[in-house]
Design a protein around this motif. Sequence first.
Motif, PDB file in Angstrom:
ATOM      1  N   THR A  75       7.221   7.084  20.098  1.00 48.20           N
ATOM      2  CA  THR A  75       7.667   6.046  19.166  1.00 48.20           C
ATOM      3  C   THR A  75       7.570   6.523  17.728  1.00 48.20           C
ATOM      4  N   THR A  76       6.438   7.128  17.376  1.00 48.11           N
ATOM      5  CA  THR A  76       6.238   7.528  15.982  1.00 48.11           C
ATOM      6  C   THR A  76       7.136   8.690  15.575  1.00 48.11           C
ATOM      7  N   THR A  77       7.554   9.502  16.532  1.00 47.27           N
ATOM      8  CA  THR A  77       8.496  10.575  16.212  1.00 47.27           C
ATOM      9  C   THR A  77       9.818   9.997  15.717  1.00 47.27           C
ATOM     10  N   VAL A  78      10.261   8.925  16.369  1.00 46.90           N
ATOM     11  CA  VAL A  78      11.487   8.256  15.935  1.00 46.90           C
ATOM     12  C   VAL A  78      11.266   7.548  14.598  1.00 46.90           C
ATOM     13  N   MET A  79      10.122   6.865  14.443  1.00 44.15           N
ATOM     14  CA  MET A  79       9.823   6.186  13.187  1.00 44.15           C
ATOM     15  C   MET A  79       9.812   7.165  12.026  1.00 44.15           C
ATOM     16  N   SER A  80       9.249   8.337  12.251  1.00 43.84           N
ATOM     17  CA  SER A  80       9.198   9.343  11.192  1.00 43.84           C
ATOM     18  C   SER A  80      10.592   9.821  10.814  1.00 43.84           C
ATOM     19  N   ALA A  81      11.420  10.081  11.810  1.00 41.59           N
ATOM     20  CA  ALA A  81      12.771  10.588  11.543  1.00 41.59           C
ATOM     21  C   ALA A  81      13.643   9.569  10.832  1.00 41.59           C
ATOM     22  N   THR A  82      13.378   8.287  11.056  1.00 40.03           N
ATOM     23  CA  THR A  82      14.225   7.227  10.497  1.00 40.03           C
ATOM     24  C   THR A  82      13.575   6.503   9.324  1.00 40.03           C
ATOM     25  N   GLN A  83      12.474   7.046   8.790  1.00 48.17           N
ATOM     26  CA  GLN A  83      11.774   6.352   7.710  1.00 48.17           C
ATOM     27  C   GLN A  83      12.673   6.179   6.491  1.00 48.17           C
ATOM     28  N   ARG A  84      12.505   5.039   5.814  1.00 49.86           N
ATOM     29  CA  ARG A  84      13.284   4.730   4.618  1.00 49.86           C
ATOM     30  C   ARG A  84      12.665   5.397   3.400  1.00 49.86           C
ATOM     31  N   PRO A  85      13.465   5.887   2.462  1.00 56.37           N
ATOM     32  CA  PRO A  85      12.918   6.424   1.216  1.00 56.37           C
ATOM     33  C   PRO A  85      12.282   5.311   0.385  1.00 56.37           C
ATOM     34  N   PHE A  86      11.128   5.617  -0.195  1.00 56.56           N
ATOM     35  CA  PHE A  86      10.294   4.638  -0.893  1.00 56.56           C
ATOM     36  C   PHE A  86      10.099   5.135  -2.323  1.00 56.56           C
ATOM     37  N   SER A  87      10.649   4.416  -3.291  1.00 55.65           N
ATOM     38  CA  SER A  87      10.593   4.870  -4.670  1.00 55.65           C
ATOM     39  C   SER A  87       9.157   4.837  -5.203  1.00 55.65           C
ATOM     40  N   ALA A  88       8.748   5.933  -5.840  1.00 52.73           N
ATOM     41  CA  ALA A  88       7.420   6.005  -6.443  1.00 52.73           C
ATOM     42  C   ALA A  88       7.237   4.962  -7.546  1.00 52.73           C
ATOM     43  N   GLN A  89       8.341   4.444  -8.074  1.00 51.28           N
ATOM     44  CA  GLN A  89       8.271   3.416  -9.104  1.00 51.28           C
ATOM     45  C   GLN A  89       7.509   2.187  -8.608  1.00 51.28           C
ATOM     46  N   SER A  90       7.519   1.993  -7.310  1.00 52.88           N
ATOM     47  CA  SER A  90       6.839   0.837  -6.717  1.00 52.88           C
ATOM     48  C   SER A  90       5.347   0.829  -7.015  1.00 52.88           C
ATOM     49  N   PHE A  91       4.753   2.011  -7.205  1.00 56.72           N
ATOM     50  CA  PHE A  91       3.330   2.103  -7.494  1.00 56.72           C
ATOM     51  C   PHE A  91       3.024   1.978  -8.987  1.00 56.72           C
ATOM     52  N   ALA A  92       4.053   2.034  -9.820  1.00 53.39           N
ATOM     53  CA  ALA A  92       3.861   1.976 -11.268  1.00 53.39           C
ATOM     54  C   ALA A  92       4.212   0.626 -11.871  1.00 53.39           C
ATOM     55  N   ASP A  93       5.048  -0.142 -11.208  1.00 53.47           N
ATOM     56  CA  ASP A  93       5.469  -1.435 -11.750  1.00 53.47           C
ATOM     57  C   ASP A  93       4.311  -2.424 -11.744  1.00 53.47           C
ATOM     58  N   PRO A  94       4.008  -3.067 -12.865  1.00 52.37           N
ATOM     59  CA  PRO A  94       2.951  -4.074 -12.875  1.00 52.37           C
ATOM     60  C   PRO A  94       3.392  -5.360 -12.184  1.00 52.37           C
ATOM     61  N   THR A  95       2.454  -6.002 -11.543  1.00 50.96           N
ATOM     62  CA  THR A  95       2.721  -7.286 -10.895  1.00 50.96           C
ATOM     63  C   THR A  95       2.957  -8.349 -11.962  1.00 50.96           C
ATOM     64  N   GLN A  96       4.066  -9.062 -11.829  1.00 46.08           N
ATOM     65  CA  GLN A  96       4.438 -10.053 -12.830  1.00 46.08           C
ATOM     66  C   GLN A  96       3.854 -11.435 -12.551  1.00 46.08           C
ATOM     67  N   ALA A  97       3.589 -11.736 -11.295  1.00 45.02           N
ATOM     68  CA  ALA A  97       3.040 -13.050 -10.925  1.00 45.02           C
ATOM     69  C   ALA A  97       2.347 -12.908  -9.579  1.00 45.02           C
ATOM     70  N   ALA A  98       1.318 -13.708  -9.364  1.00 44.16           N
ATOM     71  CA  ALA A  98       0.555 -13.652  -8.115  1.00 44.16           C
ATOM     72  C   ALA A  98       0.598 -15.018  -7.449  1.00 44.16           C
ATOM     73  N   ALA A  99       1.485 -15.142  -6.481  1.00 38.01           N
ATOM     74  CA  ALA A  99       1.728 -16.440  -5.848  1.00 38.01           C
ATOM     75  C   ALA A  99       0.510 -16.965  -5.100  1.00 38.01           C
ATOM     76  N   TRP A 100      -0.408 -16.085  -4.696  1.00 37.98           N
ATOM     77  CA  TRP A 100      -1.573 -16.538  -3.931  1.00 37.98           C
ATOM     78  C   TRP A 100      -2.520 -17.408  -4.741  1.00 37.98           C
ATOM     79  N   HIS A 101      -2.325 -17.458  -6.045  1.00 31.26           N
ATOM     80  CA  HIS A 101      -3.142 -18.367  -6.854  1.00 31.26           C
ATOM     81  C   HIS A 101      -2.829 -19.828  -6.555  1.00 31.26           C
ATOM     82  N   THR A 102      -1.613 -20.097  -6.102  1.00 34.83           N
ATOM     83  CA  THR A 102      -1.205 -21.492  -5.864  1.00 34.83           C
ATOM     84  C   THR A 102      -0.733 -21.761  -4.443  1.00 34.83           C
ATOM     85  N   ILE A 103      -0.484 -20.708  -3.657  1.00 33.45           N
ATOM     86  CA  ILE A 103       0.003 -20.871  -2.282  1.00 33.45           C
ATOM     87  C   ILE A 103      -1.084 -20.377  -1.331  1.00 33.45           C
ATOM     88  N   PRO A 104      -1.449 -21.152  -0.307  1.00 35.61           N
ATOM     89  CA  PRO A 104      -2.500 -20.706   0.624  1.00 35.61           C
ATOM     90  C   PRO A 104      -2.104 -19.440   1.353  1.00 35.61           C
TER      91      PRO A 104
END
Length: 281
Positions: A193-222
Amino acid sequence: MNLRRILRPSAWIATAGAAVAVAGVLASTASAAPTHHFGWGKDKPTVVLVHGGFADATNSWNGVVKRLQDEGYPVMAPANPLRGLATDSAYLASVLDSIEGPIVLVGHSYGGAVITNAAANDPDVKALVYIAAFVPDKGETLGELIGKYPGSEIQAALNHVPFPNPDGSTGTDLYIQADKFRAVFAADLPESTTTVMSATQRPFSAQSFADPTQAAAWHTIPSWGLVATADKAIPAELERFEYERAGARKVVEVSGASHSVMASQPGVVTKLIVEAANATD
């Protein structure tokens, strides 16, 4: 080939008329795009499942989708663009806006950060369910969170691949190296299973780790949380910290589970989602 020579004049006129009619229908449809597309009008909330980086909705959620549908829940598992937290959160917010009625919003891994931002100020989102996920607070980046506790092995397993942005600048996509994929991402799934998952993995932009969180919904949503105790991507200690900080109503720990717990333990994940859904009634 000249259709005017092949078709008789009457046939050509009929064909042209049909084409005009189809074009008119398409134009009418485009100008009258509905504001809501999803939601079955039942007495159960729609469950929206958001995958994380290096993955897609299929290899992440198939087992959970089937179980939820068997219990009568309308389910949607949209594609997470993986282009950066700001972009992905805005996209998911537009998907949520297309759903009529209450929503239980579920995020795995990076998907947890996306739902945290996208659900803010959305009155239809009644519960947030975090599955081995990032749960950032306002102003935090995932780059900060991942280093808060030891245990993540994923950074050392990454390939960095440059790609062109629309504005001409260069971005960086992240991929997990094939020979390390199973160990750091899905060690409790079969190698076939993981061999297929590895071959078909989606590209993940490194920008995702640098962008600051703009709002945190868990403050008001359970919220609800699931800890994968053998997670090599997001340390279990970080997951525990995040869920406690968010005031999660319930936290489930799955012993020996890898980061891909929703694929290896879909029954446990489904049970937690259903509990969250029931609590919103």
